[in-house]
Design an enzyme around this catalytic site. Structure first.
Site, PDB file in Angstrom:
ATOM      1  N   ARG A  66       0.910  -1.281  -0.001  1.00  0.00           N
ATOM      2  CA  ARG A  66      -0.239   0.028   0.049  1.00  0.00           C
ATOM      3  C   ARG A  66       0.888   1.282  -0.112  1.00  0.00           C
ATOM      4  O   ARG A  66       0.505   2.494  -0.754  1.00  0.00           O
ATOM      5  CB  ARG A  66      -0.902   0.067   1.256  1.00  0.00           C
ATOM      6  CG  ARG A  66      -2.119   0.868   1.022  1.00  0.00           C
ATOM      7  CD  ARG A  66      -2.950   0.772   2.354  1.00  0.00           C
ATOM      8  NE  ARG A  66      -3.847  -0.447   2.483  1.00  0.00           N
ATOM      9  CZ  ARG A  66      -3.570  -0.997   3.761  1.00  0.00           C
ATOM     10  NH1 ARG A  66      -2.858  -0.672   4.589  1.00  0.00           N
ATOM     11  NH2 ARG A  66      -4.386  -2.310   3.836  1.00  0.00           N
ATOM     12  N   TYR A 119      -8.485  26.720  -1.619  1.00  0.00           N
ATOM     13  CA  TYR A 119      -9.197  26.013  -2.594  1.00  0.00           C
ATOM     14  C   TYR A 119     -10.504  25.541  -2.313  1.00  0.00           C
ATOM     15  O   TYR A 119     -10.910  24.989  -1.011  1.00  0.00           O
ATOM     16  CB  TYR A 119      -8.220  24.458  -2.652  1.00  0.00           C
ATOM     17  CG  TYR A 119      -8.545  23.725  -3.658  1.00  0.00           C
ATOM     18  CD1 TYR A 119      -8.729  23.910  -5.190  1.00  0.00           C
ATOM     19  CD2 TYR A 119      -9.222  22.244  -3.335  1.00  0.00           C
ATOM     20  CE1 TYR A 119      -9.178  23.166  -5.926  1.00  0.00           C
ATOM     21  CE2 TYR A 119      -9.241  21.321  -4.352  1.00  0.00           C
ATOM     22  CZ  TYR A 119      -9.301  21.751  -5.739  1.00  0.00           C
ATOM     23  OH  TYR A 119      -9.682  20.937  -6.495  1.00  0.00           O
ATOM     24  N   ASP A 190      -1.388  24.949   1.618  1.00  0.00           N
ATOM     25  CA  ASP A 190      -1.485  24.601   0.396  1.00  0.00           C
ATOM     26  C   ASP A 190      -0.468  25.145  -0.514  1.00  0.00           C
ATOM     27  O   ASP A 190      -0.630  26.283  -0.952  1.00  0.00           O
ATOM     28  CB  ASP A 190      -2.709  24.557  -0.250  1.00  0.00           C
ATOM     29  CG  ASP A 190      -3.327  23.847  -1.463  1.00  0.00           C
ATOM     30  OD1 ASP A 190      -2.252  23.647  -2.215  1.00  0.00           O
ATOM     31  OD2 ASP A 190      -4.447  23.609  -1.715  1.00  0.00           O
ATOM     32  N   LYS A 215      -1.210  19.074 -10.553  1.00  0.00           N
ATOM     33  CA  LYS A 215      -0.485  20.170 -11.280  1.00  0.00           C
ATOM     34  C   LYS A 215       0.703  20.417 -12.044  1.00  0.00           C
ATOM     35  O   LYS A 215       1.123  19.617 -12.844  1.00  0.00           O
ATOM     36  CB  LYS A 215      -0.986  21.498 -10.256  1.00  0.00           C
ATOM     37  CG  LYS A 215      -2.397  21.429  -9.689  1.00  0.00           C
ATOM     38  CD  LYS A 215      -3.488  21.706 -10.653  1.00  0.00           C
ATOM     39  CE  LYS A 215      -4.982  21.178 -10.105  1.00  0.00           C
ATOM     40  NZ  LYS A 215      -5.344  22.004  -8.867  1.00  0.00           N
TER      41      LYS A 215
HETATM   42  C1  LIG Z   1      -6.149  21.434  -7.800  1.00  0.00           C
HETATM   43  C2  LIG Z   1      -6.128  21.849  -6.575  1.00  0.00           C
HETATM   44  C3  LIG Z   1      -6.107  20.963  -5.438  1.00  0.00           C
HETATM   45  C4  LIG Z   1      -6.644  19.590  -5.441  1.00  0.00           C
HETATM   46  O1  LIG Z   1      -5.790  18.640  -6.281  1.00  0.00           O
HETATM   47  P1  LIG Z   1      -6.632  17.416  -6.926  1.00  0.00           P
HETATM   48  O2  LIG Z   1      -5.461  16.691  -7.301  1.00  0.00           O
HETATM   49  O3  LIG Z   1      -7.378  18.022  -8.153  1.00  0.00           O
HETATM   50  O4  LIG Z   1      -7.310  16.902  -6.000  1.00  0.00           O
HETATM   51  C5  LIG Z   1      -5.806  21.453  -4.008  1.00  0.00           C
HETATM   52  N1  LIG Z   1      -5.132  22.629  -3.940  1.00  0.00           N
HETATM   53  C6  LIG Z   1      -5.243  23.696  -4.954  1.00  0.00           C
HETATM   54  C7  LIG Z   1      -4.687  24.930  -4.836  1.00  0.00           C
HETATM   55  C8  LIG Z   1      -5.490  22.920  -6.351  1.00  0.00           C
HETATM   56  O5  LIG Z   1      -5.296  23.841  -7.222  1.00  0.00           O
END
Ligand SMILES: *Cc1c(COP(=O)(O)O)cnc(C)c1O
Length: 398
Positions: A66, A119, A190, A215
């Site tokens: 895992r 977010y 984040d 991203k």
């Molecule tokens: C897209 C995004 C997320 C979430 O990512 P996912 O992989 O799509 O779940 C979290 N924080 C920010 C700032 C984002 O742009």
């Protein structure tokens, strides 16, 4: 390979997670293969016991598939290099990484202060799950003053994002971290925008950094990935235990794609940032433009903080246009080189018509009369993008 401590991050990103030489042939491919497994086999019971003991000590010790073997470990190392962290934990999406970070530190009855620029789906997590677990959440501007005003005896976490979602509001991370630590709070941030390369919040005092590898780290719009990074041994232990208990897991193929993607992170970011500034220049020359949101743009309200805390920028920008809703929708629909879609950080340009209700909760947004368009500027030729934007504006205002 032994890493020389003095080499730059660009160099580290090319040499982390390459394959080891075969002890017999002395040969190896460059890229580590995706090591797919559920079952981990052991030579004998002693080896299994050693692995189990390491795991019990909180080390990265694998007894089962895992948490993943070599490919996962290499990607964790990449995230540690990016964020300057001791450990990194992988989750199957950025949002999964956010839940891992929060579940690692929160108990029922705790209070969390969330920066209102975070977010959007964090609010959905609050509404659907955190509230059910009696975790109390308040939203406010991501400033020390606003957060101090909402502090409660039960506050345990400041959850922030810098630059914020949608409008890229720069927060004063060192000031927020000082404030949090004076009050015994944990700062979770984040760092999807910075990807650990152009912004390093752990170096600025944050305790836990969360990155959506979906991203810029992946960089090719073809995988979902999240990571949680921390340095403090107590926090690392809690994240480690929660990660295991909750069953967070990613596929070796996605880990492999992320390692492949990160090799070009630095040049992709630089090119996207250069292109984005050209797009800002274009919008600055247009009568429809009310305001440009892009911290590397000199007129952005967060530009001074960006200069102080960031080492680069990326392709994200928003623009407030003096178009009514119908005209702004016509603008988006008239674009030919921008895909209409959520997410960002890939090689291609994207556009999002920002729903005014999503901006309503952002204290930074004070000009409700205008339409906001969020763009992700990709690696296309910037003049082609400008031509496309110009023809779409002409259609929108015709
Ligand atoms: C897209 C995004 C997320 C979430 O990512 P996912 O992989 O799509 O779940 C979290 N924080 C920010 C700032 C984002 O742009």
């Amino acid at each position: 390979m032994t890493q020389k401590p003095s080499v730059h991050l660009d160099t580290v990103l090319q040499h982390t997670g390459t394959a080891d030489f075969d002890p017999v042939t002395g040969a190896a491919p460059v890229a580590l293969p995706p090591v797919r497994t559920s079952t981990v086999r052991f030579k004998n019971l002693d080896a299994l016991q050693q692995a189990a003991e390491g795991k019990a000590r909180g080390e990265r010790s694998v007894t089962y598939g895992r948490i993943g073997m070599d490919t996962h470990a290499a990607l964790e190392q990449v995230f540690c290099e990016l964020e300057g962290s001791e450990r990194a934990f992988l989750a199957s999406s950025g949002l999964g990484a956010i839940t891992l970070a929060l579940f690692s530190v929160l108990n029922s009855g705790d209070h969390v202060l969330v920066a209102d620029c975070a977010y959007g789906p964090v609010r959905y997590l609050d509404k659907t799950v955190l509230s059910r677990m009696s975790i109390d959440v308040n939203y406010c501007r991501g400033t020390v003053e606003a957060m101090a005003a909402q502090l409660k005896p039960t506050t345990r976490v400041l959850y922030v994002e810098s630059p914020g979602s949608l409008l890229f509001e720069m927060l004063d991370m060192p000031a927020l971290a000082r404030f949090a630590h004076e009050h015994g709070l944990i700062v979770i941030t984040d760092n999807t925008w910075g990807a650990g390369y152009i912004y390093r919040p752990l170096d600025l005092g944050a305790d836990i950094s969360v990155v959506a590898g979906t991203k810029y780290v992946g960089g090719h719009s073809d995988l979902m990935l999240g990571a949680v990074m921390a340095n403090d041994p107590t926090l690392v232990r809690r994240i480690n235990d929660t990660h295991y208990a909750m069953g967070y897991s990613i596929s070796a193929d996605d880990a492999w794609l992320a390692i492949r993607g990160v090799r070009t992170l630095a040049i992709r970011l630089k090119q996207a940032a250069d292109n984005a500034l050209k797009i800002c220049e274009f919008f600055a020359s247009r009568p429809e433009t009310q305001r440009i949101f892009h911290p590397a743009w000199p007129d952005d309200a967060g530009h001074a903080l960006w200069l102080r805390d960031c080492t680069g920028s990326n392709g994200m920008l928003s623009v407030a246009l003096s178009l009514d809703e119908a005209a702004s929708r016509r603008f988006v629909d008239s674009l030919t080189l921008f895909g209409i879609g959520f997410s960002w950080g890939g090689f291609e340009s994207l556009v999002q018509w920002v729903d005014p209700s999503a901006l309503g909760g952002h204290g930074y947004w004070q000009d409700g009369a205008h339409s906001v368009i969020r763009l992700h500027i990709g690696l296309e030729n910037p003049q082609d993008l400008i031509d496309d934007l110009a023809q779409a504006l002409a259609r929108a205002t015709a």
